[in-house]
Design a protein around this motif. Structure first.
Motif, PDB file in Angstrom:
ATOM      1  N   TYR A 128     -55.223  20.148-109.054  1.00 61.21           N
ATOM      2  CA  TYR A 128     -54.877  20.426-107.650  1.00 61.21           C
ATOM      3  C   TYR A 128     -55.854  21.420-107.031  1.00 61.21           C
ATOM      4  O   TYR A 128     -56.044  21.423-105.818  1.00 61.21           O
ATOM      5  N   LEU A 129     -56.461  22.269-107.860  1.00 63.72           N
ATOM      6  CA  LEU A 129     -57.486  23.175-107.328  1.00 63.72           C
ATOM      7  C   LEU A 129     -58.822  22.460-107.217  1.00 63.72           C
ATOM      8  O   LEU A 129     -59.562  22.623-106.258  1.00 63.72           O
ATOM      9  N   ASP A 130     -59.099  21.633-108.236  1.00 62.94           N
ATOM     10  CA  ASP A 130     -60.350  20.876-108.222  1.00 62.94           C
ATOM     11  C   ASP A 130     -60.422  19.989-106.975  1.00 62.94           C
ATOM     12  O   ASP A 130     -61.485  19.807-106.393  1.00 62.94           O
ATOM     13  N   LEU A 131     -59.268  19.466-106.588  1.00 63.76           N
ATOM     14  CA  LEU A 131     -59.227  18.578-105.418  1.00 63.76           C
ATOM     15  C   LEU A 131     -59.567  19.311-104.119  1.00 63.76           C
ATOM     16  O   LEU A 131     -59.813  18.680-103.100  1.00 63.76           O
ATOM     17  N   ARG A 132     -59.556  20.649-104.170  1.00 62.24           N
ATOM     18  CA  ARG A 132     -59.979  21.394-102.976  1.00 62.24           C
ATOM     19  C   ARG A 132     -61.489  21.377-102.819  1.00 62.24           C
ATOM     20  O   ARG A 132     -62.003  21.687-101.761  1.00 62.24           O
ATOM     21  N   ARG A 133     -62.207  21.033-103.898  1.00 61.59           N
ATOM     22  CA  ARG A 133     -63.675  21.051-103.827  1.00 61.59           C
ATOM     23  C   ARG A 133     -64.183  19.898-102.958  1.00 61.59           C
ATOM     24  O   ARG A 133     -63.621  18.801-102.984  1.00 61.59           O
ATOM     25  N   PRO A 134     -65.254  20.158-102.211  1.00 64.98           N
ATOM     26  CA  PRO A 134     -65.739  19.136-101.279  1.00 64.98           C
ATOM     27  C   PRO A 134     -66.098  17.811-101.949  1.00 64.98           C
ATOM     28  O   PRO A 134     -65.838  16.753-101.378  1.00 64.98           O
ATOM     29  N   THR A 135     -66.659  17.857-103.155  1.00 67.13           N
ATOM     30  CA  THR A 135     -67.065  16.602-103.801  1.00 67.13           C
ATOM     31  C   THR A 135     -65.873  15.674-103.961  1.00 67.13           C
ATOM     32  O   THR A 135     -65.906  14.519-103.547  1.00 67.13           O
ATOM     33  N   LEU A 136     -64.812  16.187-104.584  1.00 66.89           N
ATOM     34  CA  LEU A 136     -63.643  15.341-104.817  1.00 66.89           C
ATOM     35  C   LEU A 136     -62.978  14.963-103.506  1.00 66.89           C
ATOM     36  O   LEU A 136     -62.519  13.834-103.325  1.00 66.89           O
ATOM     37  N   LYS A 137     -62.954  15.910-102.604  1.00 67.43           N
ATOM     38  CA  LYS A 137     -62.342  15.622-101.303  1.00 67.43           C
ATOM     39  C   LYS A 137     -63.059  14.456-100.626  1.00 67.43           C
ATOM     40  O   LYS A 137     -62.437  13.514-100.150  1.00 67.43           O
ATOM     41  N   ASN A 138     -64.382  14.516-100.630  1.00 65.38           N
ATOM     42  CA  ASN A 138     -65.143  13.436 -99.987  1.00 65.38           C
ATOM     43  C   ASN A 138     -64.937  12.107-100.694  1.00 65.38           C
ATOM     44  O   ASN A 138     -64.900  11.055-100.068  1.00 65.38           O
ATOM     45  N   ASN A 139     -64.783  12.152-102.032  1.00 65.63           N
ATOM     46  CA  ASN A 139     -64.510  10.914-102.765  1.00 65.63           C
ATOM     47  C   ASN A 139     -63.185  10.305-102.323  1.00 65.63           C
ATOM     48  O   ASN A 139     -63.063   9.091-102.147  1.00 65.63           O
ATOM     49  N   LEU A 140     -62.176  11.167-102.147  1.00 65.82           N
ATOM     50  CA  LEU A 140     -60.862  10.642-101.750  1.00 65.82           C
ATOM     51  C   LEU A 140     -60.890  10.127-100.311  1.00 65.82           C
ATOM     52  O   LEU A 140     -60.197   9.168 -99.972  1.00 65.82           O
ATOM     53  N   ILE A 141     -61.710  10.768 -99.487  1.00 66.87           N
ATOM     54  CA  ILE A 141     -61.849  10.267 -98.116  1.00 66.87           C
ATOM     55  C   ILE A 141     -62.473   8.877 -98.154  1.00 66.87           C
ATOM     56  O   ILE A 141     -62.015   7.947 -97.486  1.00 66.87           O
ATOM     57  N   LEU A 142     -63.509   8.738 -98.992  1.00 65.00           N
ATOM     58  CA  LEU A 142     -64.167   7.435 -99.116  1.00 65.00           C
ATOM     59  C   LEU A 142     -63.166   6.389 -99.594  1.00 65.00           C
ATOM     60  O   LEU A 142     -63.082   5.281 -99.053  1.00 65.00           O
ATOM     61  N   ARG A 143     -62.371   6.754-100.575  1.00 58.43           N
ATOM     62  CA  ARG A 143     -61.381   5.829-101.111  1.00 58.43           C
ATOM     63  C   ARG A 143     -60.382   5.413-100.034  1.00 58.43           C
ATOM     64  O   ARG A 143     -60.032   4.240 -99.908  1.00 58.43           O
ATOM     65  N   HIS A 144     -59.932   6.385 -99.272  1.00 57.82           N
ATOM     66  CA  HIS A 144     -58.990   6.082 -98.198  1.00 57.82           C
ATOM     67  C   HIS A 144     -59.601   5.097 -97.205  1.00 57.82           C
ATOM     68  O   HIS A 144     -58.971   4.112 -96.808  1.00 57.82           O
ATOM     69  N   LYS A 145     -60.859   5.356 -96.829  1.00 54.25           N
ATOM     70  CA  LYS A 145     -61.515   4.466 -95.859  1.00 54.25           C
ATOM     71  C   LYS A 145     -61.672   3.066 -96.427  1.00 54.25           C
ATOM     72  O   LYS A 145     -61.512   2.075 -95.711  1.00 54.25           O
TER      73      LYS A 145
END
Ligand code: ASP
Length: 581
Positions: A128-145
């Motif tokens: 849950y902390l790692d998910l705050r990092r921009p790399t993972l966040k951007n990956n999840l944004i990509l996945r959502h799109k």
């Protein structure tokens, strides 16, 4: 109201406005007269400024903020004196006039930054902390799109997303099922779906002629790096279609995703038969970002006294353009590479086509320069190239050369992460012989239709029967696979029989499907994309784990929630499960 804006939103146009932001403290810098705090939320980072002279108490409070504290700040947007054009909000800052600590935080076990100091294990435990990092966040944004674009595209073509159950009975896809014990029916189990295969075929019988689902699948396979026991598919099925319709529709989806997500036009996707893929690349998922096709030399190298070639079923090689300069040491390393137990070649023959036009090989004892010239001619080699040759049993040698080809592709920088090459591989064999248990298995799954013209071969030579199955390959990874299905009960029964199911077993396992086929099953076919891998590849990464919010580690564990774990004996009792200790 907790906030008027997000931390990624403020621009010079907001200068002079009073705003309220809420988020996490990325870091703070105390410069004596001023304290600066970087405030982060999922939209970005905004610099907050606390002025000792104007608000000494506030400034004191700001100085004490720890990393990852959750705060709320109201203040005025001002132009920054030293602008940071790397940051979206880098031209402004917010001069704080009030500060509320919404929640304190322990010091996180690793830094929440692009380049973190946290090791893999630690980051998994604190996902849950790692998910705050921009790399993972951007990956999840990509996945959502990607999911959104998939839904939009398929819906625009009349596909309906329909959910199928998770608690089912086993569907064979070649892996083991995860099972769930039934509390109400002791001794009986549900299985989690390896894919919605049978359900989507039933939906075709029901008349939902364009179905899709972005759906979780579960396979209890042996652990391998970057394989997840639960993963997501874009699962699709269509009625009244032939192979061509499916290829076109899903090439369309793939193009749409590349266009909308990456702004790339991928053009027409080439097609290759399975047989050619094996012959020219030694793989059913060739990476065609680079050429380096296999060249067979079997007929021209025999009879010169080199027993390795003389006794080989296949002598085959690749030409590495411009690699004649490889040193002895590099060539030895390549030999070691192909001799690794995972690859298993006995040795490697090389021929250098030197820049001065001379040829030098590791088998000069047996072959003259004239012979080598002839080989070079077959390879289409020119001075400066390096030819690498393996020999042995056909299938094994092809697989080994595939590994060497990929390795050379890596070494020569030919497998670029930002280059995307798609390929349809068609006409897979229908059956695969398993030496260990001496029987045939369905290469895709037992509902796959053989090619019409090959149906008679089912009685004579199973190894020659081709399936009406196809894979979509991206940069050497299989990203989708599917087939035209059998919709005829008799043919389905025949395939079950060939696969070694007795009539009773077939009825026990798939009676529901065979019955359904009695009630007007339309001709149909489908495909499923591995969604996690597709996201990873589009995101330029090899790791599907980085594109799943809460993945398992390589040992199949979720170390954050500590699963799998033992359960309460009472729970076991309720389920009617008793262990003999
Ligand atoms: N169910 C298949 C799979 O998971 C895909 C398909 O044939 O549509 O591989």
């Amino acid at each position: 109201m907790y906030r008027t804006h997000t931390c990624g939103e403020l621009r010079p146009a907001h200068i002079g406005q009073t705003v309220t932001l809420a988020g996490w403290v990325q870091r703070s810098r105390d410069l004596g007269g001023m304290t600066f705090v970087d405030l982060r939320d999922r939209y970005g980072i905004t610099q907050l400024a606390f002025n000792m002279e104007v608000h000494p108490e506030l400034c004191e409070q700001a100085r004490k903020l720890g990393r990852e504290f959750v705060i709320q700040v109201t203040g005025t947007v001002v132009e920054r004196t030293s602008k940071n054009y790397q940051m979206d909000t880098g031209e402004i800052e917010v001069v704080a006039s009030s500060l509320t600590i919404l929640n304190a935080s322990l010091t996180p076990p690793f830094t929440i930054e692009e380049q973190t100091d946290g090791g893999d294990e630690l980051r998994m435990k604190y996902r849950y902390l790692d998910l705050r990092r921009p790399t993972l966040k951007n990956n999840l944004i990509l996945r959502h799109k990607m999911a959104l674009e998939t839904r939009n595209y398929l819906s625009s073509l009349g596909f309906m997303e329909i959910e199928t159950p998770f608690l089912i009975k086993s569907t064979p896809e070649g892996a083991r099922d995860f099972v769930v014990p039934s509390r109400i029916h002791h001794g009986e189990f549900y299985a989690l779906p390896q894919s919605p295969q049978t359900f989507k075929q039933l939906l075709m019988v029901s008349g939902y002629d364009r179905y899709f689902q972005i759906v979780r699948c579960f396979r209890d396979e042996d652990l391998r790096a970057d394989r997840q026991p639960e993963f997501t598919q874009i699962d699709c099925e269509m009625s009244f279609v032939e192979r061509q319709d499916i290829l076109q529709t899903f090439e369309g989806l793939t193009k749409h995703l590349f266009k909308t997500i990456k702004g790339i036009d991928i053009g027409e996707v080439p097609r290759m038969s399975y047989d050619d893929a094996m012959k020219y690349y030694g793989s059913d998922k060739p990476d065609i970002r680079f050429d380096m096709k296999f060249v067979e030399l079997t007929d021209i190298v025999k009879g010169k006294g080199f027993s390795v070639f003389d006794t080989a079923e296949l002598v085959v090689g690749i030409c590495a353009k411009g690699a004649a300069g490889y040193t002895r040491k590099q060539l030895d390393e390549l030999t070691e590479f192909v001799k690794k137990p995972q690859i298993g070649a006995k040795g490697l023959v090389y021929v250098r086509y030197n820049a001065d036009g001379t040829l030098k090989s590791s088998v000069d004892k047996f072959y003259t320069e004239e012979h080598l010239k002839d080989w070079a001619h077959h390879f289409g080699a020119v001075p400066g190239d390096l030819m690498l040759i393996l020999a042995g049993e056909k299938d094994k040698t092809r697989k080994q050369l595939n590994e060497l080809r990929l390795e050379m592709g890596n070494q020569l920088g030919l497998r670029k992460k930002d280059e995307y090459k798609l390929l349809w591989v068609l006409d897979f064999p229908m059956f695969e012989y398993n030496e260990e248990d001496g029987r045939y298995y369905a290469m895709h799954h037992p509902f796959t239709s053989p090619k019409k013209e090959d149906i008679p071969l089912m009685d004579s030579n199973l190894a020659l029967v081709k399936a009406n199955a196809y894979d979509l390959v991206l940069n050497g990874s299989e990203i989708a696979g599917g087939s035209i299905r059998i919709h005829d009960k008799k043919l389905q029964a025949k395939v079950f029989e060939v696969l070694g199911f007795t009539r009773d077993e077939a009825v026990e396992k798939f009676g529901f499907l065979m019955n359904a086929f009695e009630y007007g099953a339309p001709p149909h076919g489908g495909i499923a994309f591995g969604f996690d891998r597709l996201c990873a590849l589009m995101g330029g990464s090899d790791s599907i784990r980085d594109f799943i919010a809460f993945p398992k580690n390589n040992a199949g564990r979720d170390t954050m929630i500590d699963s799998p774990s033992s359960i309460d004996p009472l729970q076991l009792k309720e389920l009617g499960i008793y262990f003999n200790k």
